[in-house]
Write a protein that holds these residues in place. Structure first.
Motif, PDB file in Angstrom:
ATOM      1  N   GLU A   5      -5.494  -1.958  15.804  1.00 11.02           N
ATOM      2  CA  GLU A   5      -4.895  -3.297  15.759  1.00 11.02           C
ATOM      3  C   GLU A   5      -4.283  -3.516  14.378  1.00 11.02           C
ATOM      4  O   GLU A   5      -4.946  -3.289  13.365  1.00 11.02           O
ATOM      5  CB  GLU A   5      -5.966  -4.353  16.060  1.00 11.02           C
ATOM      6  CG  GLU A   5      -5.593  -5.787  15.708  1.00 11.02           C
ATOM      7  CD  GLU A   5      -4.301  -6.265  16.368  1.00 11.02           C
ATOM      8  OE1 GLU A   5      -4.185  -6.138  17.590  1.00 11.02           O
ATOM      9  OE2 GLU A   5      -3.399  -6.743  15.636  1.00 11.02           O
ATOM     10  N   ASP A 229       0.554  -1.376  23.322  1.00 11.51           N
ATOM     11  CA  ASP A 229       0.638  -2.806  23.636  1.00 11.51           C
ATOM     12  C   ASP A 229       1.575  -3.429  22.606  1.00 11.51           C
ATOM     13  O   ASP A 229       1.150  -4.215  21.753  1.00 11.51           O
ATOM     14  CB  ASP A 229      -0.772  -3.410  23.577  1.00 11.51           C
ATOM     15  CG  ASP A 229      -0.786  -4.867  23.997  1.00 11.51           C
ATOM     16  OD1 ASP A 229       0.281  -5.400  24.351  1.00 11.51           O
ATOM     17  OD2 ASP A 229      -1.870  -5.479  23.955  1.00 11.51           O
ATOM     18  N   GLU A 234       9.256  -2.621  18.748  1.00 14.84           N
ATOM     19  CA  GLU A 234       8.221  -1.899  17.993  1.00 14.84           C
ATOM     20  C   GLU A 234       8.078  -0.467  18.531  1.00 14.84           C
ATOM     21  O   GLU A 234       7.867   0.465  17.766  1.00 14.84           O
ATOM     22  CB  GLU A 234       6.893  -2.666  18.105  1.00 14.84           C
ATOM     23  CG  GLU A 234       5.745  -2.087  17.300  1.00 14.84           C
ATOM     24  CD  GLU A 234       5.851  -2.354  15.787  1.00 14.84           C
ATOM     25  OE1 GLU A 234       6.935  -2.716  15.305  1.00 14.84           O
ATOM     26  OE2 GLU A 234       4.835  -2.145  15.110  1.00 14.84           O
ATOM     27  N   ASN A 379       1.764 -12.132  14.692  1.00 15.58           N
ATOM     28  CA  ASN A 379       1.650 -11.177  15.800  1.00 15.58           C
ATOM     29  C   ASN A 379       3.040 -10.632  16.100  1.00 15.58           C
ATOM     30  O   ASN A 379       3.887 -11.333  16.649  1.00 15.58           O
ATOM     31  CB  ASN A 379       1.067 -11.890  17.034  1.00 15.58           C
ATOM     32  CG  ASN A 379       0.938 -10.972  18.234  1.00 15.58           C
ATOM     33  OD1 ASN A 379       1.450  -9.843  18.230  1.00 15.58           O
ATOM     34  ND2 ASN A 379       0.276 -11.446  19.270  1.00 15.58           N
ATOM     35  N   ALA A 420       3.304  -7.287  27.398  1.00 17.76           N
ATOM     36  CA  ALA A 420       3.920  -8.258  28.307  1.00 17.76           C
ATOM     37  C   ALA A 420       5.386  -7.921  28.573  1.00 17.76           C
ATOM     38  O   ALA A 420       6.009  -8.560  29.429  1.00 17.76           O
ATOM     39  CB  ALA A 420       3.794  -9.662  27.724  1.00 17.76           C
ATOM     40  N   GLY A 427       1.509 -13.741  29.653  1.00 16.99           N
ATOM     41  CA  GLY A 427       0.286 -14.393  30.120  1.00 16.99           C
ATOM     42  C   GLY A 427      -0.920 -13.503  29.889  1.00 16.99           C
ATOM     43  O   GLY A 427      -0.792 -12.291  29.732  1.00 16.99           O
TER      44      GLY A 427
HETATM   45  C1  LIG Z   1       1.891 -20.434  21.467  1.00 13.64           C
HETATM   46  C2  LIG Z   1       1.524 -19.603  22.665  1.00 13.64           C
HETATM   47  C3  LIG Z   1       0.938 -20.188  23.759  1.00 13.64           C
HETATM   48  C4  LIG Z   1       0.577 -19.414  24.873  1.00 13.64           C
HETATM   49  N1  LIG Z   1      -0.104 -20.005  25.900  1.00 13.64           N
HETATM   50  C5  LIG Z   1      -0.603 -19.236  26.890  1.00 13.64           C
HETATM   51  C6  LIG Z   1      -1.533 -19.772  27.813  1.00 13.64           C
HETATM   52  O1  LIG Z   1      -1.962 -20.916  27.682  1.00 13.64           O
HETATM   53  N2  LIG Z   1      -1.976 -18.961  28.819  1.00 13.64           N
HETATM   54  C7  LIG Z   1      -1.577 -17.658  28.928  1.00 13.64           C
HETATM   55  O2  LIG Z   1      -2.022 -16.952  29.860  1.00 13.64           O
HETATM   56  N3  LIG Z   1      -0.712 -17.120  28.033  1.00 13.64           N
HETATM   57  C8  LIG Z   1      -0.235 -17.873  27.019  1.00 13.64           C
HETATM   58  N4  LIG Z   1       0.566 -17.310  26.056  1.00 13.64           N
HETATM   59  C9  LIG Z   1       1.126 -15.955  26.270  1.00 13.64           C
HETATM   60  C10 LIG Z   1       0.145 -14.850  25.984  1.00 13.64           C
HETATM   61  O3  LIG Z   1      -0.567 -15.065  24.791  1.00 13.64           O
HETATM   62  C11 LIG Z   1       0.924 -13.541  25.867  1.00 13.64           C
HETATM   63  O4  LIG Z   1       1.849 -13.414  26.934  1.00 13.64           O
HETATM   64  C12 LIG Z   1      -0.020 -12.356  25.912  1.00 13.64           C
HETATM   65  O5  LIG Z   1      -0.985 -12.453  24.879  1.00 13.64           O
HETATM   66  C13 LIG Z   1       0.780 -11.071  25.765  1.00 13.64           C
HETATM   67  O6  LIG Z   1      -0.123  -9.985  25.765  1.00 13.64           O
HETATM   68  P1  LIG Z   1       0.245  -8.608  25.096  1.00 13.64           P
HETATM   69  O7  LIG Z   1      -0.893  -7.701  25.376  1.00 13.64           O
HETATM   70  O8  LIG Z   1       1.612  -8.201  25.493  1.00 13.64           O
HETATM   71  O9  LIG Z   1       0.335  -8.877  23.525  1.00 13.64           O
HETATM   72  P2  LIG Z   1      -0.627  -9.564  22.513  1.00 13.64           P
HETATM   73  O10 LIG Z   1      -1.700 -10.359  23.162  1.00 13.64           O
HETATM   74  O11 LIG Z   1       0.279 -10.264  21.586  1.00 13.64           O
HETATM   75  O12 LIG Z   1      -1.335  -8.336  21.771  1.00 13.64           O
HETATM   76  C14 LIG Z   1      -0.612  -7.334  21.113  1.00 13.64           C
HETATM   77  C15 LIG Z   1      -1.417  -6.849  19.927  1.00 13.64           C
HETATM   78  O13 LIG Z   1      -0.870  -5.608  19.480  1.00 13.64           O
HETATM   79  C16 LIG Z   1      -0.825  -5.632  18.058  1.00 13.64           C
HETATM   80  N5  LIG Z   1       0.228  -4.714  17.636  1.00 13.64           N
HETATM   81  C17 LIG Z   1       1.561  -4.792  17.874  1.00 13.64           C
HETATM   82  N6  LIG Z   1       2.201  -3.757  17.331  1.00 13.64           N
HETATM   83  C18 LIG Z   1       1.256  -2.967  16.743  1.00 13.64           C
HETATM   84  C19 LIG Z   1       1.287  -1.747  16.017  1.00 13.64           C
HETATM   85  N7  LIG Z   1       2.424  -1.089  15.760  1.00 13.64           N
HETATM   86  N8  LIG Z   1       0.103  -1.233  15.558  1.00 13.64           N
HETATM   87  C20 LIG Z   1      -1.068  -1.842  15.814  1.00 13.64           C
HETATM   88  N9  LIG Z   1      -1.152  -3.022  16.484  1.00 13.64           N
HETATM   89  C21 LIG Z   1      -0.005  -3.571  16.946  1.00 13.64           C
HETATM   90  C22 LIG Z   1      -0.530  -7.094  17.720  1.00 13.64           C
HETATM   91  O14 LIG Z   1      -0.932  -7.400  16.395  1.00 13.64           O
HETATM   92  C23 LIG Z   1      -1.367  -7.826  18.757  1.00 13.64           C
HETATM   93  O15 LIG Z   1      -2.672  -8.063  18.307  1.00 13.64           O
HETATM   94  C24 LIG Z   1       0.870 -18.039  24.901  1.00 13.64           C
HETATM   95  C25 LIG Z   1       1.442 -17.434  23.773  1.00 13.64           C
HETATM   96  C26 LIG Z   1       1.748 -18.201  22.644  1.00 13.64           C
HETATM   97  C27 LIG Z   1       2.299 -17.527  21.419  1.00 13.64           C
END
Ligand SMILES: Cc1cc2nc3c(=O)[nH]c(=O)nc-3n(C[C@H](O)[C@H](O)[C@H](O)COP(=O)(O)OP(=O)(O)OC[C@H]3O[C@@H](n4cnc5c(N)ncnc54)[C@H](O)[C@@H]3O)c2cc1C
Length: 445
Positions: A5, A229, A234, A379, A420, A427
């Motif tokens: 992470e 992820d 990226e 993030n 995502a 989500g």
């Molecule tokens: C303000 C806001 C409100 C939201 N409200 C909701 C809600 O109420 N309900 C809901 O279901 N969803 C909600 N969402 C959407 C939801 O948070 C995201 O769609 C979801 O978290 C995406 O998941 P993910 O796994 O793609 O990425 P993330 O959860 O963003 O996780 C990706 C992780 O990978 C890490 N990363 C990225 N690149 C690298 C790298 N090169 N090396 C190491 N680590 C890395 C990042 O630091 C991060 O920790 C909201 C989002 C925001 C910003």
């Protein structure tokens, strides 16, 4: 298994922090989680044994109107319909069959749009409505402002103009989620979801490293599978040495959607809603009529800032006393803004809250403002403040991140994308990682 992470803490979009004052717990990103209980992937995991407790507010959602009343999304379709006047029956006729089909629909709805559904008849019935625009479905189905406004608020989670397809699908999925699973949230903050996953992974022998950004796939220890992820941008940055140029070029054309502009509040007292029933709901949609919400959602898409933005607000502390010191409260709110916008939407957000809760401002002890740039700084997946990992247009849902039969597998053997920016999109549901892992298993890892 090793998780790396980039940031100091685990969780990505499910982090919580004392953003305002000591003792006030705020969700930095996601806050309301129908698709934690509603996710086939997360349901398989014993997260309850690892500390996750979901709180169900009395009602999932309230949508106040200028006449001083509020439209309520209740857990039961019948109770919701009872508040919709002449649109009660049409609401039941639309929702009840789809709710009955949910078990057949969920794998298709929470998976790639391009996969052949295992229940084509149920999917065709859902698709008939879901593929439409929210304004089209609302105008065709409902005659009154109350049902139209309720539907528009749910569809606006898509962050796509409501005249476009398939915004009706977003509205339906969120309403169905509310009836089937509620719109719950974790006691203690969204961070509890990440903490439970971390605890489970450690129990299974996994290792995790925080503050450990991956800058190149080639620098990773030798392993059979790598699950990224990360955003498409990226992946281009870290995958250059392993991914073919053509794939990188196609990833480079990926289109992001509008941003979130977010404000968190520490409050002296609960929000003084004109419509008292808003206090029964965990989430409140502030935007008035369908017409107003549609106008608000068109603006960021065209690079403009809505004068009266549609605001999504959650009030956890009414149902979870661990979120604030005794007697005090929190509010979490955001609106949509153009991707990468530097314009301060705080006043406009607060004007919308005051519109339905006069006196709100006097109860604010402190506020934390997270514009799109700050969300991205915390993030890197939130490119330009896009919270959905890419625009949720019909095309971008089908070709996510590029047009490809298996959207998770990259052309490099053993390298998968699972953010995502893959189906089913934004989500908190764990389905992108789950389906990427299934795809790796199908290939024999
Ligand atoms: C303000 C806001 C409100 C939201 N409200 C909701 C809600 O109420 N309900 C809901 O279901 N969803 C909600 N969402 C959407 C939801 O948070 C995201 O769609 C979801 O978290 C995406 O998941 P993910 O796994 O793609 O990425 P993330 O959860 O963003 O996780 C990706 C992780 O990978 C890490 N990363 C990225 N690149 C690298 C790298 N090169 N090396 C190491 N680590 C890395 C990042 O630091 C991060 O920790 C909201 C989002 C925001 C910003």
């Amino acid at each position: 298994m090793l998780v790396r992470e980039a940031e100091e803490t685990f969780g990505g979009g499910t982090r919580s922090a004392e953003l305002t004052l000591p003792g006030f717990v705020h969700d930095v990103c996601s806050s309301i989680h129908p698709f934690v209980p509603g996710s086939p992937a997360l349901r398989e995991l014993p997260l309850g044994e690892h500390g996750l407790e979901l709180v169900q507010p009395d009602a999932p959602l309230a949508h106040p109107l200028d006449d001083g009343s509020a439209v309520m999304l209740e857990r039961s379709v019948v109770d919701t319909a009872a508040g919709l006047g002449l649109d009660g029956d049409p609401y039941r006729r639309l929702l009840e069959p789809l709710l009955g089909d949910w078990g057949k629909l969920e794998a298709a709805v929470l998976g790639p749009l391009t996969a052949f559904p295992s229940h084509p008849v149920a999917m065709a019935r859902f698709g008939f409505h879901a593929a439409r625009s929210a304004t089209g479905l609302a105008a065709h189905t409902f005659r009154g402002e109350r049902a139209r406004a309720l539907f528009a608020g749910c569809a606006a989670h898509s962050m796509v103009p409501l005249e476009r397809s398939p915004t009706a699908g977003f509205g339906l999925v969120l309403l169905l989620g509310g009836h089937r699973f509620g719109w719950p949230f974790p006691r203690g903050g969204s961070q509890q979801i990440a903490d439970a996953l971390v605890s489970l992974l450690r129990e299974l022998g996994g290792e995790l490293e925080a503050a450990a950004p991956v800058d190149s796939l080639e620098a990773l220890p030798r392993t059979r599978s790598v699950f990224c992820d990360v955003s498409p941008e990226e992946l281009v940055r870290i995958g250059g040495g392993r991914l073919p140029r053509d794939y990188l070029r196609r990833l480079g054309r990926f289109r992001h959607g509008p941003a979130a502009f977010k404000v968190d509040y520490a409050l002296e007292e609960p929000i003084p809603w004109t419509a008292a029933e808003c206090s029964r709901a965990g989430t409140v949609h502030l935007g008035g009529t369908l017409q107003e919400i549609a106008e608000s959602e068109r603006a960021p898409w065209r690079g403009r800032h809505a004068e009266q933005p549609f605001v999504l607000l959650a009030q956890h502390s009414l149902f979870d006393s661990s979120r604030a010191p005794h007697g005090k409260h929190t509010a979490w709110a955001y609106c949509h803004a153009p991707n990468g916008s530097g314009f301060d939407m705080t006043e406009r957000i607060e004007a919308q809250i005051e519109r339905f809760a006069p006196g709100f401002g006097e109860r604010v002890l402190a506020r934390s403002v997270l514009p799109p740039s700050e969300l991205e700084a915390r993030n890197r997946n939130l490119v330009g403040g896009d919270i959905n990992g890419g625009a949720a247009t019909l095309w971008r849902l089908a070709a996510r991140p590029v047009t490809k039969l298996n959207p998770y597998a990259t052309p490099a053997r053993g390298v998968y994308l699972c953010s995502a920016s893959t189906p089913p999109g934004g989500g908190v549901h764990g389905m992108c990682g789950y389906l990427a892992a299934r795809s790796a298993l199908d290939k024999g890892l």
